[in-house]
Write a protein that holds these residues in place. Structure first.
Motif, PDB file in Angstrom:
ATOM      1  N   MET A 113       0.830  -1.196   0.000  1.00 22.04           N
ATOM      2  CA  MET A 113       0.000   0.000   0.000  1.00 22.04           C
ATOM      3  C   MET A 113       0.863   1.242   0.000  1.00 22.04           C
ATOM      4  SD  MET A 113      -2.527   1.531   2.927  1.00 22.04           S
ATOM      5  CE  MET A 113      -1.136   2.472   3.593  1.00 22.04           C
ATOM      6  N   SER A 114       0.460   2.250  -0.764  1.00 22.13           N
ATOM      7  CA  SER A 114       1.125   3.553  -0.715  1.00 22.13           C
ATOM      8  C   SER A 114       0.063   4.633  -0.857  1.00 22.13           C
ATOM      9  CB  SER A 114       2.167   3.687  -1.831  1.00 22.13           C
ATOM     10  OG  SER A 114       1.537   3.672  -3.101  1.00 22.13           O
ATOM     11  N   GLU A 115       0.416   5.843  -0.467  1.00 18.77           N
ATOM     12  CA  GLU A 115      -0.539   6.952  -0.499  1.00 18.77           C
ATOM     13  C   GLU A 115       0.056   8.091  -1.306  1.00 18.77           C
ATOM     14  OE1 GLU A 115      -3.389   7.901   2.973  1.00 18.77           O
ATOM     15  OE2 GLU A 115      -1.799   9.406   3.142  1.00 18.77           O
ATOM     16  N   LEU A 116      -0.656   8.485  -2.352  1.00 17.00           N
ATOM     17  CA  LEU A 116      -0.246   9.599  -3.188  1.00 17.00           C
ATOM     18  C   LEU A 116      -1.035  10.830  -2.776  1.00 17.00           C
ATOM     19  CD1 LEU A 116      -0.366   7.755  -6.653  1.00 17.00           C
ATOM     20  CD2 LEU A 116       1.404   7.665  -4.892  1.00 17.00           C
ATOM     21  N   ARG A 117      -0.370  11.970  -2.696  1.00 11.79           N
ATOM     22  CA  ARG A 117      -1.026  13.176  -2.180  1.00 11.79           C
ATOM     23  C   ARG A 117      -1.346  14.160  -3.304  1.00 11.79           C
ATOM     24  NH1 ARG A 117      -2.755  11.881   2.684  1.00 11.79           N
ATOM     25  NH2 ARG A 117      -3.244  14.101   2.856  1.00 11.79           N
ATOM     26  N   GLY A 118      -2.452  14.883  -3.117  1.00 12.81           N
ATOM     27  CA  GLY A 118      -2.843  15.940  -4.040  1.00 12.81           C
ATOM     28  C   GLY A 118      -3.805  16.873  -3.342  1.00 12.81           C
ATOM     29  N   VAL A 119      -4.606  17.583  -4.091  1.00 13.45           N
ATOM     30  CA  VAL A 119      -5.601  18.506  -3.541  1.00 13.45           C
ATOM     31  C   VAL A 119      -6.981  17.904  -3.763  1.00 13.45           C
ATOM     32  CG1 VAL A 119      -6.609  20.816  -3.672  1.00 13.45           C
ATOM     33  CG2 VAL A 119      -4.146  20.502  -3.987  1.00 13.45           C
ATOM     34  N   GLY A 120      -7.670  17.600  -2.676  1.00 16.28           N
ATOM     35  CA  GLY A 120      -9.001  17.020  -2.778  1.00 16.28           C
ATOM     36  C   GLY A 120     -10.053  18.078  -3.058  1.00 16.28           C
ATOM     37  N   ILE A 121     -11.072  17.698  -3.826  1.00 14.52           N
ATOM     38  CA  ILE A 121     -12.188  18.592  -4.122  1.00 14.52           C
ATOM     39  C   ILE A 121     -13.414  18.061  -3.396  1.00 14.52           C
ATOM     40  CG2 ILE A 121     -13.545  19.673  -5.941  1.00 14.52           C
ATOM     41  CD1 ILE A 121     -10.530  20.327  -6.003  1.00 14.52           C
ATOM     42  N   GLY A 122     -13.781  18.698  -2.281  1.00 13.26           N
ATOM     43  CA  GLY A 122     -14.927  18.264  -1.492  1.00 13.26           C
ATOM     44  C   GLY A 122     -14.556  17.210  -0.468  1.00 13.26           C
ATOM     45  N   LEU A 123     -15.541  16.422  -0.041  1.00 14.98           N
ATOM     46  CA  LEU A 123     -15.360  15.421   1.009  1.00 14.98           C
ATOM     47  C   LEU A 123     -15.560  13.996   0.516  1.00 14.98           C
ATOM     48  CD1 LEU A 123     -17.267  16.977   4.075  1.00 14.98           C
ATOM     49  CD2 LEU A 123     -14.811  16.946   3.654  1.00 14.98           C
ATOM     50  N   GLY A 124     -15.783  13.811  -0.770  1.00 14.85           N
ATOM     51  CA  GLY A 124     -16.151  12.498  -1.280  1.00 14.85           C
ATOM     52  C   GLY A 124     -15.046  11.464  -1.187  1.00 14.85           C
ATOM     53  N   VAL A 125     -15.447  10.207  -1.225  1.00 12.80           N
ATOM     54  CA  VAL A 125     -14.509   9.091  -1.265  1.00 12.80           C
ATOM     55  C   VAL A 125     -15.096   8.015  -2.171  1.00 12.80           C
ATOM     56  CG1 VAL A 125     -15.511   8.008   0.787  1.00 12.80           C
ATOM     57  CG2 VAL A 125     -13.162   7.455   0.120  1.00 12.80           C
ATOM     58  N   ALA A 126     -14.246   7.359  -2.947  1.00 17.30           N
ATOM     59  CA  ALA A 126     -14.698   6.306  -3.850  1.00 17.30           C
ATOM     60  C   ALA A 126     -13.532   5.369  -4.111  1.00 17.30           C
ATOM     61  CB  ALA A 126     -15.207   6.898  -5.169  1.00 17.30           C
ATOM     62  N   HIS A 127     -13.837   4.190  -4.611  1.00 16.86           N
ATOM     63  CA  HIS A 127     -12.765   3.259  -4.964  1.00 16.86           C
ATOM     64  C   HIS A 127     -13.170   2.444  -6.176  1.00 16.86           C
ATOM     65  CE1 HIS A 127     -14.911  -0.265  -3.310  1.00 16.86           C
ATOM     66  NE2 HIS A 127     -15.290   0.536  -2.331  1.00 16.86           N
ATOM     67  N   GLY A 128     -12.161   1.981  -6.903  1.00 19.26           N
ATOM     68  CA  GLY A 128     -12.420   1.186  -8.085  1.00 19.26           C
ATOM     69  C   GLY A 128     -11.167   1.017  -8.907  1.00 19.26           C
ATOM     70  N   PRO A 129     -11.269   0.332 -10.054  1.00 19.49           N
ATOM     71  CA  PRO A 129     -10.109   0.109 -10.920  1.00 19.49           C
ATOM     72  C   PRO A 129      -9.768   1.348 -11.737  1.00 19.49           C
ATOM     73  CG  PRO A 129     -12.052  -0.883 -11.892  1.00 19.49           C
ATOM     74  CD  PRO A 129     -12.477  -0.370 -10.549  1.00 19.49           C
ATOM     75  N   VAL A 130      -8.507   1.542 -11.989  1.00 21.88           N
ATOM     76  CA  VAL A 130      -8.023   2.684 -12.761  1.00 21.88           C
ATOM     77  C   VAL A 130      -8.258   2.470 -14.251  1.00 21.88           C
ATOM     78  CG1 VAL A 130      -5.904   3.841 -13.541  1.00 21.88           C
ATOM     79  CG2 VAL A 130      -6.291   3.430 -11.088  1.00 21.88           C
ATOM     80  N   ALA A 131      -8.666   3.526 -14.928  1.00 20.72           N
ATOM     81  CA  ALA A 131      -8.656   3.561 -16.394  1.00 20.72           C
ATOM     82  C   ALA A 131      -7.995   4.879 -16.780  1.00 20.72           C
ATOM     83  CB  ALA A 131     -10.065   3.473 -16.961  1.00 20.72           C
ATOM     84  N   ARG A 132      -6.941   4.818 -17.554  1.00 17.87           N
ATOM     85  CA  ARG A 132      -6.174   6.009 -17.893  1.00 17.87           C
ATOM     86  C   ARG A 132      -6.672   6.622 -19.207  1.00 17.87           C
ATOM     87  NH1 ARG A 132      -1.742   6.944 -15.035  1.00 17.87           N
ATOM     88  NH2 ARG A 132      -1.133   8.396 -16.676  1.00 17.87           N
ATOM     89  N   MET A 133      -6.604   7.933 -19.280  1.00 20.22           N
ATOM     90  CA  MET A 133      -6.895   8.627 -20.545  1.00 20.22           C
ATOM     91  C   MET A 133      -5.852   8.224 -21.580  1.00 20.22           C
ATOM     92  SD  MET A 133      -9.488  10.925 -20.675  1.00 20.22           S
ATOM     93  CE  MET A 133      -9.030  12.368 -21.632  1.00 20.22           C
ATOM     94  N   ALA A 134      -6.289   8.085 -22.817  1.00 22.61           N
ATOM     95  CA  ALA A 134      -5.363   7.744 -23.890  1.00 22.61           C
ATOM     96  C   ALA A 134      -4.336   8.853 -24.084  1.00 22.61           C
ATOM     97  CB  ALA A 134      -6.134   7.521 -25.179  1.00 22.61           C
ATOM     98  N   GLU A 135      -3.153   8.464 -24.549  1.00 16.65           N
ATOM     99  CA  GLU A 135      -2.120   9.452 -24.828  1.00 16.65           C
ATOM    100  C   GLU A 135      -2.546  10.322 -26.010  1.00 16.65           C
ATOM    101  OE1 GLU A 135       0.694  10.024 -23.062  1.00 16.65           O
ATOM    102  OE2 GLU A 135      -0.233   8.616 -21.662  1.00 16.65           O
TER     103      GLU A 135
END
Length: 550
Positions: free
Chosen positions: A1-23
């Protein structure tokens, strides 16, 4: 497990599989065209027109702020200057694809150098160019992937055209490696209630298919989460849904201290939604929409009609209207379109209005007439006030037209530092945290390369907020917050602890802020604010506040 940090928008939380935008599509080669210039020109014209119409259609379907953004993109696509740039390259024998690529890139570099609102538009040009080139190549336009199941969308950043029409049944959450709390991605995510964490520098390392937890409240993306963490995230998401459907109540702290929660609006048409979401009035009504789409100032009658519609939607409620804030990122041909080396520090806001005082006088006339025709409590404020003399000028002029409550925007450090004297004259102040942060940190608030500096959690910004609130308290004058900072639930608690008397935000942010305020007393808010003030930087201030809140 690792935790990546950024700026959250609001209070929401969700989980699921990643899908990346095409290059992005590969850049076209600089090779000679096998078509005539006339043929290439016709191809490009058809492609540009088709892309513009598609953007307009997406905007009409999305509505709200997304519509405004996409209509602006459509206008950029058909900008005559860009058309000339493309035509010149086609005439020189280039392919339509390369001509579009090179012309848009050149224009993008010019806008990036200008910074501000125009600097942000540079990123939009990349999206438009990609869509036009895809059309010329007979390929699908770049966009959001569709893996066939719900997913967490990961991208460098999202173009407005993509954010506007996200399928919220499929997109569980949004993670971007670029952007800040005032980027279009963040603003549209907040408007559409998408769980989002932006500015996650390490997001490029997330792989398609891996499961992550996106926690906006903590500004974190957790990779390889445990079963227990996934269960906890699901429970928090369910609790948030339940609280969102609870009866609406006025904004208040746990001890009953009232904190009015108001809406930021850009057009009268947004009033009904704001009321439905629990807005207790309007803390910032931006009047620019009346001016930006015209080559001449709107008439008094046109303005009066719009202001009356707004005021009549809030009978008995406070409605704070900002006088025209033009200049810098919003130049107007009839007001201040002269070239400036650094327009953010130039003739903008009240400075521009004083240089064309007839426009300000007409606006005050229209506001006074609308006030007489409605039962709202009208407050009017001047943008970008930087000293005591400007305060006295605006308040005196507003009084001349019968405006009972006249105030100022505190967006530059000088106003905050002189708040005790400014608020001896003005009836109220409203802090625009977006610009206050920009000017405090000397970092263009819409420039991606310095986005990390554009954080209202920085103790330097918080100290200026406190100085303004203290100036208001000394004279018994209210000091509200109307920048994006008020929409950050924990930061909202800090702002109240620093002395803010009301908070104004995008209507969709009201529920999260209301719920968070109810979890803390005024003593709590002051203690949490003190913890943030004692920090050395934005990240540690946020962390200190989170620890104090727990």
């Amino acid at each position: 497990m690792s935790e990546l940090r950024g700026v959250g928008i609001g209070l929401g939380v969700a989980h699921g599989p990643v899908a990346r935008m095409a290059e992005p599509l590969p850049a076209p080669e600089d090779i000679a065209s096998t078509r005539t210039p006339e043929e290439e020109t016709a191809r490009v014209s058809e492609a540009v027109a088709a892309v513009a119409r598609e953007l307009e259609a997406r905007g009409a379907q999305a509505g709200g702020a997304a519509r405004d953004v996409l209509e602006a993109q459509a206008m950029m696509a058909e900008d005559p200057t860009l058309a000339q740039e493309v035509s010149g390259r086609v005439t020189a024998g280039k392919t339509g694809e390369y001509a579009v690529f090179a012309a848009f890139a050149s224009f993008r570099d010019t806008l990036s150098a200008m910074g501000g609102y125009l600097g942000e538009r540079a990123a939009d040009l990349d999206d438009i160019a990609q869509r036009v080139i895809a059309r010329l190549r007979g390929l699908p336009a770049p966009g959001v992937p569709d893996p066939g199941h719900p997913f967490v969308l990961v991208a460098t950043d999202l173009a407005p055209a993509d954010t506007a029409l996200l399928d919220l049944d499929k997109v569980l959450a949004l993670v971007t490696s670029e952007g800040g709390p005032t980027s279009h991605t963040a603003i549209l995510a907040r408007e559409k209630l998408i769980v989002a964490v932006v500015g996650v520098a390490e997001a490029a390392g997330l792989a398609d298919g891996e499961t992550v937890i996106v926690d906006a409240a903590q500004g974190a993306v957790t990779t390889a989460p445990t079963a227990e963490q996934l269960e906890q995230a699901t429970r928090r998401a369910d609790e948030r849904k339940a609280s969102a459907s609870a009866p609406l109540t006025p904004g208040a702290l746990a001890d009953g201290t009232a904190v009015p929660l108001l809406a930021n609006l850009g057009k009268p048409g947004g009033a009904a939604e704001a009321v439905a979401l629990g807005a207790e009035g309007v803390g910032l009504f931006r009047t620019e929409f009346l001016f930006l789409s015209s080559n001449q100032a709107p008439t008094v009658a046109e303005q009066r009609t719009a202001y009356t519609e707004l005021l009549q939607a809030f009978p008995g409620k406070k409605v704070v209207v900002r006088a025209l804030d033009a200049g810098a990122d919003k130049p107007l041909a009839f007001l201040n379109d002269a070239h400036e080396e650094n327009p953010a520090l130039g003739l903008r806001g009240l400075r521009a209005l004083r240089a064309s005082e007839d426009i300000l006088r007409e606006q005050l006339t229209a506001l006074a007439e609308a006030d007489a025709a409605a039962e709202a409590d009208l407050w009017v404020m001047a943008p970008m006030v930087s000293n005591v003399e400007e305060t006295a000028y605006f308040v005196s002029l507003a009084r001349e037209y019968g405006i009972k409550t006249a105030g100022v925007m505190v967006e530059v450090p000088s106003s905050a530092l002189m708040a005790d004297r400014v608020l001896a004259i003005a009836d109220f102040a409203s802090i625009g945290t977006n610009d206050l942060t920009q000017y405090t940190m000397a970092a263009d608030r819409l420039l991606g390369s310095v986005a990390s500096f554009q954080d209202p959690w920085h103790p330097a910004v918080l100290k200026l907020v406190k100085a303004t609130a203290d100036g208001g308290a000394a004279h018994g004058k209210p000091v509200g917050i109307c920048g994006e900072a008020a929409a950050d639930p924990l930061l909202a608690v800090v702002l109240v602890g620093l002395g803010a008397t009301s908070l104004s935000m995008a209507p969709t942010a009201l529920a999260d802020v209301r719920a968070t305020l109810l979890a803390h007393s005024l003593d709590d808010a002051r203690r949490i604010a003190e913890a943030a003030l004692a920090a050395d930087d934005a990240a540690s201030a946020r962390a200190a506040a989170q620890a104090a809140a727990r």
